[in-house]
Scaffold this active site. Structure first.
Site, PDB file in Angstrom:
ATOM      1  N   ASN A   1      17.457  49.171   3.889  1.00 41.48           N
ATOM      2  CA  ASN A   1      17.214  50.305   4.773  1.00 41.48           C
ATOM      3  C   ASN A   1      17.779  49.982   6.158  1.00 41.48           C
ATOM      4  O   ASN A   1      17.331  49.038   6.810  1.00 41.48           O
ATOM      5  CB  ASN A   1      15.701  50.556   4.840  1.00 41.48           C
ATOM      6  CG  ASN A   1      15.328  51.688   5.769  1.00 41.48           C
ATOM      7  OD1 ASN A   1      16.168  52.472   6.200  1.00 41.48           O
ATOM      8  ND2 ASN A   1      14.043  51.791   6.077  1.00 41.48           N
ATOM      9  N   LEU A   2      18.735  50.782   6.608  1.00 37.56           N
ATOM     10  CA  LEU A   2      19.362  50.505   7.909  1.00 37.56           C
ATOM     11  C   LEU A   2      18.565  51.079   9.076  1.00 37.56           C
ATOM     12  O   LEU A   2      18.908  50.810  10.237  1.00 37.56           O
ATOM     13  CB  LEU A   2      20.793  51.063   7.929  1.00 37.56           C
ATOM     14  CG  LEU A   2      21.748  50.511   6.870  1.00 37.56           C
ATOM     15  CD1 LEU A   2      23.160  51.014   7.124  1.00 37.56           C
ATOM     16  CD2 LEU A   2      21.720  48.993   6.840  1.00 37.56           C
ATOM     17  N   LYS A   3      17.538  51.868   8.789  1.00 36.05           N
ATOM     18  CA  LYS A   3      16.714  52.482   9.840  1.00 36.05           C
ATOM     19  C   LYS A   3      17.627  53.100  10.908  1.00 36.05           C
ATOM     20  O   LYS A   3      18.582  53.784  10.572  1.00 36.05           O
ATOM     21  CB  LYS A   3      15.739  51.448  10.424  1.00 36.05           C
ATOM     22  CG  LYS A   3      14.823  50.846   9.359  1.00 36.05           C
ATOM     23  CD  LYS A   3      13.709  50.022   9.954  1.00 36.05           C
ATOM     24  CE  LYS A   3      12.786  49.495   8.859  1.00 36.05           C
ATOM     25  NZ  LYS A   3      11.628  48.747   9.402  1.00 36.05           N
TER      26      LYS A   3
ATOM     27  N   HIS B   1       8.001  56.344   4.099  1.00 33.51           N
ATOM     28  CA  HIS B   1       8.129  55.013   4.681  1.00 33.51           C
ATOM     29  C   HIS B   1       7.066  54.841   5.759  1.00 33.51           C
ATOM     30  O   HIS B   1       6.618  55.808   6.375  1.00 33.51           O
ATOM     31  CB  HIS B   1       9.530  54.814   5.275  1.00 33.51           C
ATOM     32  CG  HIS B   1       9.787  53.422   5.731  1.00 33.51           C
ATOM     33  ND1 HIS B   1       9.418  52.964   6.980  1.00 33.51           N
ATOM     34  CD2 HIS B   1      10.366  52.365   5.107  1.00 33.51           C
ATOM     35  CE1 HIS B   1       9.754  51.703   7.105  1.00 33.51           C
ATOM     36  NE2 HIS B   1      10.327  51.313   5.982  1.00 33.51           N
TER      37      HIS B   1
ATOM     38  N   GLU C   1       4.266  47.981   1.136  1.00 35.54           N
ATOM     39  CA  GLU C   1       4.703  47.310   2.358  1.00 35.54           C
ATOM     40  C   GLU C   1       3.645  47.465   3.455  1.00 35.54           C
ATOM     41  O   GLU C   1       3.612  48.483   4.146  1.00 35.54           O
ATOM     42  CB  GLU C   1       6.063  47.844   2.834  1.00 35.54           C
ATOM     43  CG  GLU C   1       6.208  49.359   2.826  1.00 35.54           C
ATOM     44  CD  GLU C   1       7.448  49.826   3.547  1.00 35.54           C
ATOM     45  OE1 GLU C   1       8.367  49.012   3.750  1.00 35.54           O
ATOM     46  OE2 GLU C   1       7.500  51.004   3.917  1.00 35.54           O
TER      47      GLU C   1
ATOM     48  N   ILE D   1       5.993  44.502   8.574  1.00 43.60           N
ATOM     49  CA  ILE D   1       7.347  45.037   8.638  1.00 43.60           C
ATOM     50  C   ILE D   1       8.072  44.485   9.867  1.00 43.60           C
ATOM     51  O   ILE D   1       7.560  44.533  10.984  1.00 43.60           O
ATOM     52  CB  ILE D   1       7.339  46.575   8.680  1.00 43.60           C
ATOM     53  CG1 ILE D   1       6.826  47.122   7.348  1.00 43.60           C
ATOM     54  CG2 ILE D   1       8.724  47.129   8.970  1.00 43.60           C
ATOM     55  CD1 ILE D   1       6.660  48.624   7.320  1.00 43.60           C
TER      56      ILE D   1
ATOM     57  N   GLY E   1       9.032  42.222   5.491  1.00 44.16           N
ATOM     58  CA  GLY E   1       9.274  40.814   5.783  1.00 44.16           C
ATOM     59  C   GLY E   1      10.208  40.073   4.845  1.00 44.16           C
ATOM     60  O   GLY E   1      10.358  38.861   4.956  1.00 44.16           O
TER      61      GLY E   1
ATOM     62  N   ALA F   1      15.082  45.522   5.479  1.00 43.13           N
ATOM     63  CA  ALA F   1      15.859  46.183   6.526  1.00 43.13           C
ATOM     64  C   ALA F   1      16.484  45.163   7.471  1.00 43.13           C
ATOM     65  O   ALA F   1      17.654  44.821   7.350  1.00 43.13           O
ATOM     66  CB  ALA F   1      14.977  47.162   7.294  1.00 43.13           C
ATOM     67  N   SER F   2      15.695  44.652   8.416  1.00 40.42           N
ATOM     68  CA  SER F   2      16.244  43.834   9.500  1.00 40.42           C
ATOM     69  C   SER F   2      16.930  42.568   9.018  1.00 40.42           C
ATOM     70  O   SER F   2      17.881  42.102   9.654  1.00 40.42           O
ATOM     71  CB  SER F   2      15.146  43.477  10.505  1.00 40.42           C
ATOM     72  OG  SER F   2      14.086  42.791   9.872  1.00 40.42           O
TER      73      SER F   2
END
Length: 214
Positions: free
Chosen positions: A6-8, A85, A133, A138, A173, A194-195
């Site tokens: 997920n690139l948010k 989400h 999640e 997150i 995470g 994501a991150s």
């Protein structure tokens, strides 16, 4: 294993990340996909990567200014969508409507939830997958599979108790291959992250480290 990145709204190059996801997908038995912002779906899909939307609304064609229509993201090249989400929470009725809208547009679905009880409720709506999640983990780099493995195992049981066809993803995470293996050992059939990729200096290197143990 299914790996959904997920690139948010991170300040990354969505095409660069998409190409990395596509290339690593071709080198591993895992299935990798990416969820860019809605405005980037078409550009990302053109790379050939499996492309997902980050959200769709429980709406049909009509007077819905600012809404995200399932048919529109499908036309842009998305094959699936996240729903509910942790950063885009919705009421149960709206989640149900979004799942129905996605089904109407032939989009696969992942409904996110905070805990096993919510996972059971989400599974009852008939999505393809659910993702557990805990919001407090997150973006922390601390995976739920090690911080509180019971949540993952109980989420898997909760989903199976409602609908055995709904698979469970582990989110929050996830950063490396050990996290993916831990999630798999607990019964998850994939991960949502994501991150760990979107904010990486080298997305391809991060992805390779993620799937290397598989």
């Amino acid at each position: 294993m299914f790996v959904l990145v997920n690139l948010k709204t991170y300040p990354c190059d969505p095409v660069e990340v998409a190409e990395a996801v596509r290339d690593v997908d071709r080198e591993t038995e895992a299935t990798l996909a990416v969820a860019p912002q809605a405005a980037h779906i078409e550009r990302v899909a053109e790379t050939g990567v499996e492309t997902w939307a980050q959200h769709v609304d429980p709406i049909a064609h009509g007077s819905n200014t600012g809404g995200t229509l399932a048919e529109t993201v499908a036309d842009a090249g998305a094959v699936g969508t996240l729903i509910n989400h942790s950063e885009r929470r919705r009421r149960l009725a709206d989640i149900d409507g979004a799942v129905r809208a996605a089904d109407r547009a032939d989009l696969e679905t992942v409904v996110c939830a905070n805990n096993p009880a919510q996972i059971g409720a989400a599974a009852a709506l008939g999505p393809d997958r659910v993702a557990v999640e805990p919001p407090e983990l997150i973006g922390t780099g601390t995976p739920v599979s090690t911080a509180d493995p019971d949540i993952v195992a109980e989420a898997v049981s909760a989903a199976a108790g409602v609908d055995g066809e709904v698979s469970v993803l582990c989110g929050a995470g996830i950063t490396d291959g050990e996290d993916v293996l831990a999630a798999a050992d607990l019964g998850a059939e994939g991960v949502l992250l994501a991150s760990g990729v979107a904010k990486a200096d080298d997305p391809r290197e991060a992805l390779e480290a993620l799937v290397e143990p598989l």
